[in-house]
Design a protein around this motif. Structure first.
Motif, PDB file in Angstrom:
ATOM      1  N   ASP A 130       4.600   9.434   5.858  1.00 26.79           N
ATOM      2  CA  ASP A 130       3.715   8.655   5.016  1.00 26.79           C
ATOM      3  C   ASP A 130       4.534   7.575   4.321  1.00 26.79           C
ATOM      4  OD1 ASP A 130       0.962   8.722   3.348  1.00 26.79           O
ATOM      5  OD2 ASP A 130       2.659   8.273   2.037  1.00 26.79           O
ATOM      6  N   PRO A 131       4.037   6.328   4.234  1.00 29.25           N
ATOM      7  CA  PRO A 131       4.827   5.253   3.632  1.00 29.25           C
ATOM      8  C   PRO A 131       5.377   5.579   2.255  1.00 29.25           C
ATOM      9  CG  PRO A 131       2.928   4.332   4.724  1.00 29.25           C
ATOM     10  CD  PRO A 131       2.765   5.828   4.786  1.00 29.25           C
ATOM     11  N   ARG A 132       4.577   6.213   1.400  1.00 29.19           N
ATOM     12  CA  ARG A 132       5.053   6.571   0.064  1.00 29.19           C
ATOM     13  C   ARG A 132       6.134   7.643   0.151  1.00 29.19           C
ATOM     14  NH1 ARG A 132       3.971   5.867  -5.861  1.00 29.19           N
ATOM     15  NH2 ARG A 132       5.621   7.210  -6.630  1.00 29.19           N
ATOM     16  N   VAL A 133       5.872   8.667   0.963  1.00 34.73           N
ATOM     17  CA  VAL A 133       6.824   9.771   1.093  1.00 34.73           C
ATOM     18  C   VAL A 133       8.143   9.276   1.673  1.00 34.73           C
ATOM     19  CG1 VAL A 133       7.270  11.977   2.232  1.00 34.73           C
ATOM     20  CG2 VAL A 133       4.999  11.486   1.294  1.00 34.73           C
ATOM     21  N   ASN A 134       8.071   8.385   2.653  1.00 36.61           N
ATOM     22  CA  ASN A 134       9.285   7.883   3.293  1.00 36.61           C
ATOM     23  C   ASN A 134      10.200   7.201   2.291  1.00 36.61           C
ATOM     24  OD1 ASN A 134      10.681   5.372   4.776  1.00 36.61           O
ATOM     25  ND2 ASN A 134      10.523   7.084   6.222  1.00 36.61           N
ATOM     26  N   TRP A 135       9.644   6.326   1.472  1.00 42.49           N
ATOM     27  CA  TRP A 135      10.487   5.633   0.485  1.00 42.49           C
ATOM     28  C   TRP A 135      10.878   6.555  -0.666  1.00 42.49           C
ATOM     29  CZ3 TRP A 135       8.882  -0.205  -0.341  1.00 42.49           C
ATOM     30  CH2 TRP A 135       9.233  -0.924   0.803  1.00 42.49           C
ATOM     31  N   ARG A 173       0.814  -1.224   0.000  1.00 44.39           N
ATOM     32  CA  ARG A 173       0.000   0.000   0.000  1.00 44.39           C
ATOM     33  C   ARG A 173       0.843   1.268   0.000  1.00 44.39           C
ATOM     34  NH1 ARG A 173      -5.416  -1.262   1.483  1.00 44.39           N
ATOM     35  NH2 ARG A 173      -5.614  -3.484   1.932  1.00 44.39           N
ATOM     36  N   ARG A 174       1.955   1.258  -0.714  1.00 43.34           N
ATOM     37  CA  ARG A 174       2.819   2.435  -0.794  1.00 43.34           C
ATOM     38  C   ARG A 174       2.700   3.149  -2.139  1.00 43.34           C
ATOM     39  NH1 ARG A 174       7.250   2.830   3.123  1.00 43.34           N
ATOM     40  NH2 ARG A 174       6.946   1.213   4.696  1.00 43.34           N
ATOM     41  N   GLY A 175       1.671   2.839  -2.890  1.00 41.46           N
ATOM     42  CA  GLY A 175       1.528   3.439  -4.198  1.00 41.46           C
ATOM     43  C   GLY A 175       0.968   4.844  -4.186  1.00 41.46           C
ATOM     44  N   GLN A 176       0.296   5.217  -3.111  1.00 45.00           N
ATOM     45  CA  GLN A 176      -0.312   6.537  -3.030  1.00 45.00           C
ATOM     46  C   GLN A 176       0.047   7.186  -1.701  1.00 45.00           C
ATOM     47  OE1 GLN A 176      -4.520   6.036  -3.553  1.00 45.00           O
ATOM     48  NE2 GLN A 176      -4.357   5.579  -5.736  1.00 45.00           N
ATOM     49  N   ILE A 177       0.055   8.501  -1.691  1.00 39.86           N
ATOM     50  CA  ILE A 177       0.278   9.236  -0.452  1.00 39.86           C
ATOM     51  C   ILE A 177      -1.019   9.203   0.354  1.00 39.86           C
ATOM     52  CG2 ILE A 177       0.775  11.479   0.553  1.00 39.86           C
ATOM     53  CD1 ILE A 177       2.555  12.065  -1.833  1.00 39.86           C
ATOM     54  N   SER A 178      -0.973   8.583   1.510  1.00 39.51           N
ATOM     55  CA  SER A 178      -2.176   8.434   2.328  1.00 39.51           C
ATOM     56  C   SER A 178      -2.296   9.492   3.403  1.00 39.51           C
ATOM     57  CB  SER A 178      -2.188   7.050   2.984  1.00 39.51           C
ATOM     58  OG  SER A 178      -1.027   6.853   3.763  1.00 39.51           O
ATOM     59  N   ASP A 179      -1.183  10.165   3.691  1.00 41.58           N
ATOM     60  CA  ASP A 179      -1.181  11.199   4.729  1.00 41.58           C
ATOM     61  C   ASP A 179      -0.485  12.437   4.178  1.00 41.58           C
ATOM     62  OD1 ASP A 179      -1.305  12.616   7.034  1.00 41.58           O
ATOM     63  OD2 ASP A 179      -0.043  11.288   8.229  1.00 41.58           O
ATOM     64  N   PRO A 180      -1.175  13.232   3.329  1.00 47.12           N
ATOM     65  CA  PRO A 180      -0.541  14.383   2.671  1.00 47.12           C
ATOM     66  C   PRO A 180       0.132  15.323   3.669  1.00 47.12           C
ATOM     67  CG  PRO A 180      -2.724  13.997   1.782  1.00 47.12           C
ATOM     68  CD  PRO A 180      -2.591  13.102   2.975  1.00 47.12           C
ATOM     69  N   GLY A 181       1.328  15.725   3.320  1.00 49.21           N
ATOM     70  CA  GLY A 181       2.068  16.644   4.167  1.00 49.21           C
ATOM     71  C   GLY A 181       2.937  15.972   5.204  1.00 49.21           C
TER      72      GLY A 181
END
Length: 394
Positions: A293-298, A281-289
């Motif tokens: 967020d898992p996506r932002v972290n990677w 579930r890292r394909g989309q930013i789930s916690d903008p800002g």
């Protein structure tokens, strides 16, 4: 170096908390739990003897297992200095000469009770013969590091499979980061579970644990014949971040696999070696800002990985997908009343067999490519055999 704390810590503790529910046989399937039905009778959670054994390895070689108790006399324990020198427990899986009939238990009653609150996991059997004689030749070595709060046993399904495919495998418990059982029945609890501020130091310390373990397994008194020129580290959650940290820190490590683990800082100078990021579930930013967020972290760490790399995602999975947890949840169920959003974050909607199969397939393909020089199309493009896995970056 910038470190995360609150949100990453919460992610680790949520994973550990979810795992403690596994021994309660109330809901027979993770997907059902995610949709929030009422509890069902315990007898429907699992019945056959086959359900009491870890899924069989896919390789051709018999698997043996040994347990090691190691003491690093060069350093005091970083989490509990009063305990003395750093102690570690390690499970080895390896190609064996013959398959025997003394298959190892998943864990002892005492450790099962310390880990999940009940003795249920002690009734599980593995596919590995206790103290079987290793097959002769030197093998590529893979070190496995579990998630925070989780036993090394949680990676048994992956470890046995790699051994059946010809790898020597060592799963290490990082003492005081989860309940750990030592010889004689002594169990050390998770000291760090009560020390939130210590979490940022976990990956660097685990890298030191792994370095010490490599010293033991590549030295003259090693219990296994390993090929010191072909070494990888793989881990789940913070163990995945630690695997990449070890790749950065130790020149003996050739490749690393991060199974859905947020990174805790920047790697000075980057990492110019092969890295597989396999997340859920890292394909989309789930916690903008949010930088956590898992996506932002990677995304933030991606540029630091300057060698061969892939970022694969399992949109239907959860944080625990890459461990034995989904299979154990299918077997024992989750308790009624578990918040559906936490079940989704932890397990997604994939059942144990698919979670196990795709984890084994992609980790195995990565190791075959970078430790054996055997390419696989699984790492180059989406596969119809595993439609659950998507390519995010390469």
């Amino acid at each position: 170096m910038m470190w995360t704390s609150r949100k990453t810590s919460r992610r680790a503790f949520v994973a550990a908390a979810l795992l403690t529910t596994l021994a309660v046989p109330q809901i027979p399937a993770v997907a059902a739990a995610a949709s929030g039905p009422a509890a069902v009778p315990a007898e429907r959670a699992g019945t056959a003897a086959a359900a009491d054994r870890i899924p069989a390895p896919t390789g051709k070689e018999p698997v043996g297992t040994k347990t090691l108790h190691l003491v690093d006399t060069s350093r005091p324990d970083p989490w509990k200095p009063a305990a003395g020198k750093r102690e570690l427990m390690v499970t080895l899986w390896y190609p064996a000469r013959h398959q025997g009939d003394r298959n190892a238990p998943y864990m002892s009653k005492e450790l099962s009770k310390a880990w999940v609150g009940k003795e249920d996991l002690a009734g599980m059997r593995t596919n590995s013969t206790v103290d079987a004689r290793p097959a002769g030749k030197r093998r590529p070595l893979v070190v496995l590091s579990p998630g925070f709060g989780m036993s090394r046993a949680s990676l048994t399904g992956l470890g046995e499979d790699l051994a059946s495919r010809g790898y020597a495998v060592a799963a290490v418990d990082h003492t005081y980061e989860a309940p750990v059982e030592f010889p004689g029945g002594r169990i050390e609890s998770c000291e760090l579970c009560r020390k939130d501020d210590a979490l940022p130091a976990v990956a660097p310390n685990r890298s030191k644990d792994i370095r010490f373990l490599l010293d033991q397994l590549t030295g003259p008194r090693s219990p296994l014949a390993v090929d010191a020129r072909r070494i990888a580290v793989a881990g789940h959650s913070i163990g995945g971040a630690s695997a990449v940290q070890a790749l950065h820190d130790d020149p003996r490590v050739d490749a690393a696999v991060n199974l859905d683990g947020n990174f805790f800082g920047e790697f000075a100078g980057g990492v110019n070696k092969p890295v597989l990021l396999l997340g859920a579930r890292r394909g989309q930013i789930s916690d903008p800002g949010s930088a956590e967020d898992p996506r932002v972290n990677w995304d933030r760490s991606w540029k630091q990985l300057t060698g061969w790399k892939r970022w694969l995602d399992v949109p239907e999975g959860g944080h625990m997908t890459f461990t034995d947890a989904p299979w154990l949840a299918d077997r024992f169920g989750l308790p009624a009343g578990t918040p559906p959003d936490e079940v989704t974050k932890g397990y997604g909607t994939l059942h144990g067999p698919r979670s196990t199969a795709l984890t084994r397939a992609y980790v195995g393909a990565f190791l075959d490519r970078h430790l054996r020089g055997t390419p696989s199309p699984l790492l180059d493009r989406p596969s119809p055999a595993y439609p659950e896995v998507t390519f995010l970056k390469k």
